[in-house]
Each structure stands twice: as C-alpha cells, then as structure tokens.
Design an enzyme around this catalytic site. Structure first.
Site, PDB file in Angstrom:
ATOM      1  N   ALA A  32       0.703  -0.864  -0.106  1.00 21.36           N
ATOM      2  CA  ALA A  32      -0.344  -0.020   0.048  1.00 21.36           C
ATOM      3  C   ALA A  32       0.908   1.448  -0.052  1.00 21.36           C
ATOM      4  O   ALA A  32       0.655   2.515   0.972  1.00 21.36           O
ATOM      5  CB  ALA A  32      -1.011   0.057   1.392  1.00 21.36           C
ATOM      6  N   LEU A  33       1.954   1.382  -1.171  1.00 22.74           N
ATOM      7  CA  LEU A  33       2.681   2.398  -0.917  1.00 22.74           C
ATOM      8  C   LEU A  33       2.546   3.482  -0.789  1.00 22.74           C
ATOM      9  O   LEU A  33       1.640   3.859  -1.988  1.00 22.74           O
ATOM     10  CB  LEU A  33       4.485   1.748  -2.018  1.00 22.74           C
ATOM     11  N   HIS A  37       6.967   6.066   1.280  1.00 21.45           N
ATOM     12  CA  HIS A  37       7.920   4.857   0.799  1.00 21.45           C
ATOM     13  C   HIS A  37       8.942   4.656   0.227  1.00 21.45           C
ATOM     14  O   HIS A  37      10.392   4.216  -0.102  1.00 21.45           O
ATOM     15  CB  HIS A  37       7.009   3.924   0.802  1.00 21.45           C
ATOM     16  N   GLN A  61       2.209  -9.656  12.729  1.00 19.15           N
ATOM     17  CA  GLN A  61       2.408  -7.981  14.120  1.00 19.15           C
ATOM     18  C   GLN A  61       1.195  -7.028  14.632  1.00 19.15           C
ATOM     19  O   GLN A  61       1.314  -6.242  14.947  1.00 19.15           O
ATOM     20  CB  GLN A  61       3.479  -7.053  13.425  1.00 19.15           C
ATOM     21  N   GLN A 150      11.017   7.967  10.293  1.00 20.26           N
ATOM     22  CA  GLN A 150      10.484   8.381  11.261  1.00 20.26           C
ATOM     23  C   GLN A 150       9.104   8.411  12.064  1.00 20.26           C
ATOM     24  O   GLN A 150       8.913   7.693  13.459  1.00 20.26           O
ATOM     25  CB  GLN A 150      11.264   9.513  11.450  1.00 20.26           C
ATOM     26  N   ASP A 152       7.454   6.126  12.187  1.00 20.19           N
ATOM     27  CA  ASP A 152       6.775   4.829  13.279  1.00 20.19           C
ATOM     28  C   ASP A 152       8.838   4.562  14.329  1.00 20.19           C
ATOM     29  O   ASP A 152       9.334   4.232  13.829  1.00 20.19           O
ATOM     30  CB  ASP A 152       7.250   3.236  12.611  1.00 20.19           C
ATOM     31  N   MET A 186       2.050  10.372   6.123  1.00 13.44           N
ATOM     32  CA  MET A 186       1.303   9.684   4.767  1.00 13.44           C
ATOM     33  C   MET A 186       1.447   8.624   5.661  1.00 13.44           C
ATOM     34  O   MET A 186       2.398   7.916   6.462  1.00 13.44           O
ATOM     35  CB  MET A 186       2.665   9.919   3.665  1.00 13.44           C
ATOM     36  N   ARG A 189      -2.868   3.709   6.055  1.00 11.47           N
ATOM     37  CA  ARG A 189      -4.048   3.660   6.616  1.00 11.47           C
ATOM     38  C   ARG A 189      -4.683   4.353   6.889  1.00 11.47           C
ATOM     39  O   ARG A 189      -6.211   4.942   6.616  1.00 11.47           O
ATOM     40  CB  ARG A 189      -3.623   3.856   8.411  1.00 11.47           C
TER      41      ARG A 189
HETATM   42  O1  PAF Z   1       6.823  -0.204   9.009  1.00  6.85           O
HETATM   43  C1  PAF Z   1       6.165  -1.494   8.510  1.00  6.85           C
HETATM   44  O2  PAF Z   1       5.858  -1.310   7.488  1.00  6.85           O
HETATM   45  C2  PAF Z   1       6.266  -2.590   9.134  1.00  6.85           C
HETATM   46  O3  PAF Z   1       6.535  -2.622  10.629  1.00  6.85           O
HETATM   47  C3  PAF Z   1       8.061  -3.437   8.687  1.00  6.85           C
HETATM   48  C4  PAF Z   1       8.953  -2.499   9.066  1.00  6.85           C
HETATM   49  C5  PAF Z   1       7.818  -3.663   6.909  1.00  6.85           C
HETATM   50  C6  PAF Z   1       7.596  -4.383   9.665  1.00  6.85           C
HETATM   51  O4  PAF Z   1       6.894  -5.681   8.902  1.00  6.85           O
END
Ligand code: PAF
Length: 282
Positions: A32-33, A37, A61, A150, A152, A186, A189
């Site tokens: 979902a770039l 990204h 995760q 950053q 995350d 960005m 979601r």
């Molecule tokens: O940030 C993300 O998209 C994910 O947590 C990652 C680092 C690709 C791991 O699945």
C-alpha cells in the site's frame, strides 16, 4: 526491476552483488505504498548501488485480526510506483517463505523497557512480530543499509535494538516523516479515511507544531492537555496516548526539566482508523 518470490533466489542474487562490492540498501514495507515509502527508496538509491524493497503484510505483528484483514493491498499499483522510482529489486514472499516452520513464528525477543510503553503497551506482541519478520528479512536480504521512516518512531528504536541483538553490520538510516500538504503524516491507513477527515486530521501536526513553538519547563503538561482537547474537538474519538517522552529512551515525561531531548507521540482513532505520529521537539 527484478521480482523475487523465493528467498533462496534473492539470496543468490544478493551474494553476487556483494561479491562485486556493491552496497545493498533495503526498504522493508507492507505495501500500500505512498510517497513516504518512495522517499525511502529514493534515499537508498542515493546511498547504495542496489536497492531492494520487500512487500509482505506480516501477520505476526497484527495484534488485532480485523486490522490485518482490513490492511489495504494494492500490489499492482505498488509495483508501478516502484518501477517509476527505479527500485532495483522487489521481494514479494509468501507467508511460507517467511515463516517456513512453527519455530520461526514463535521466537521471543528481549526488547526491555521499550516494549512496555506506547505502542508496546497498546499493541501487545506487536514489536515481537516486527522483530520476527525484520530479522528474517535481514537474513535474506543481507543489506549494508536499512532505511526506515521516522513516522514509526518507536519501531525505529526497536529495530535498532534488534540489529544490535543480531550483531549485524547494518547501518540503520532513519528518514524524516513524509507529510501531505496539510501536514498529515503519510500512512497506508490514510486510504481508509474520508476526504473530510483527511483534511481535519491536520490537527495532529498543527498541535505538535504549537507544542514545539511554545514548550517550556513550566507549561509542558498543560500544552499536552490542550493538544488532546484539540484532537477530540476535531474528529478524533479516542486517544490511546498523546504524551511527551525522552527522545532516546521513550520514558514518558510528565514534568520536563527543560533540557532532556523530547519527542511527542500520539496514537488516536478517527473513523475507526488508528493513526500514529510524532515530532522531536528540541
Ligand atoms: O513499518 C512497516 O511497514 C512494518 O512494520 C515493517 C517494518 C515492514 C515490518 O513488517
């Protein structure tokens, strides 16, 4: 762009590249770039000879099964964007390729304090799942440099810790959060937000900027309360946290000494979507 679905084939390709002393850069994603990204791909391309992007929606995760089901999948558009950005390699593995057995799916990491606060507290097991997939991806891709956003913030700290635990010689490069014109961070979601809310959600960035401008040792707590109120008045209906923390350790800070480097972190819900953001303040 070369597309690999099998870990063994990608590994072979990387070995050839590294044997020729090529610098390998890696951008792990869940697809979902968006331009955030692509900014990581661009950064890798300026610093590395070969840029590898992975797309894998990592089931381990997601602590909330519904969030996993709703996670947007836009693979054709993703491939188009990566081609446009001149990404060299896309790794698109199956679940079996990443988690070939139960052991791979059940590893536990000792992340210490960082796992107990903020995202760690609200999404139990989330960072353990991130570590599982990132460790596996790093083994396969064997990059010289790893590019993370950053946005995350806590994930960046966790992955730096993972790289230390792995004793891997990988440079972790943290890149600034890409934002929409109105300041909204960005995120994949955001695709689930109405146009109206995409506009109103700028309140997060505005509130952070206000705190950054006004913060002093004697008003920090008050500014945080005002920011929470602003979010609740502007379409957010639940705030998991909106808090100041030590920018290095992520220890929450209620009373600021005026010196410690601070980050403000938020996770809040609107229209059933959980958004996160952060800003380093001083
Ligand atoms: O940030 C993300 O998209 C994910 O947590 C990652 C680092 C690709 C791991 O699945």
């Amino acid at each position: 762009m070369i597309l690999f679905k099998l870990a063994s084939q990608l590994q072979q390709f990387i070995q050839q590249q590294r044997a020729q002393s090529k610098i390998v850069g890696f951008v792990p994603t869940m697809g979902a770039l968006h331009q955030g990204h692509i900014s990581l791909i661009n950064k890798s391309k300026t610093q590395c000879d070969v840029t590898v992007c992975s797309i894998f929606v990592n089931p381990t995760q997601f602590n909330d099964a519904k969030d996993f089901e709703k996670y947007p999948v836009t693979i054709e558009q993703d491939i188009y964007m990566l081609e446009m950005a001149k990404c060299d390699v896309l790794f698109l593995p199956s679940v079996e390729e990443i988690y070939p057995n139960e052991i791979a799916k059940n590893k536990q990491y000792d992340l210490g304090f960082i796992e107990t606060v903020f995202e760690g507290a609200y999404r139990p097991g989330h960072f353990n799942g991130v570590c599982m997939v990132v460790e596996r991806l790093l083994h396969i891709v064997n990059p010289n440099q790893l590019f993370l956003g950053q946005k995350d913030y806590q994930q960046c700290i966790v992955i730096k810790r993972l790289v230390e635990l792995m004793k891997a010689e990988i440079e972790v490069v943290i890149c600034p959060t890409s934002r929409e014109e109105n300041g909204l961070a960005m995120s994949s979601r955001n695709k689930r937000l109405s146009d109206e809310m995409k506009d109103r959600a700028k309140i997060i960035y505005q509130s952070f900027n206000k705190i950054k401008k006004d913060i002093a040792a004697n008003n920090a707590a008050e500014l945080v309360i005002t920011a929470k109120e602003s979010l609740l008045q502007n379409g957010f209906d639940k705030i998991d946290y909106l808090s100041l923390a030590n920018a290095k350790t992520l220890a929450p800070i209620a009373l600021w000494d005026g010196n410690t480097q601070l980050v403000i972190l938020v996770a809040a819900f609107t229209e059933g979507v959980r958004l996160i953001d952060n800003m380093v303040l001083n």
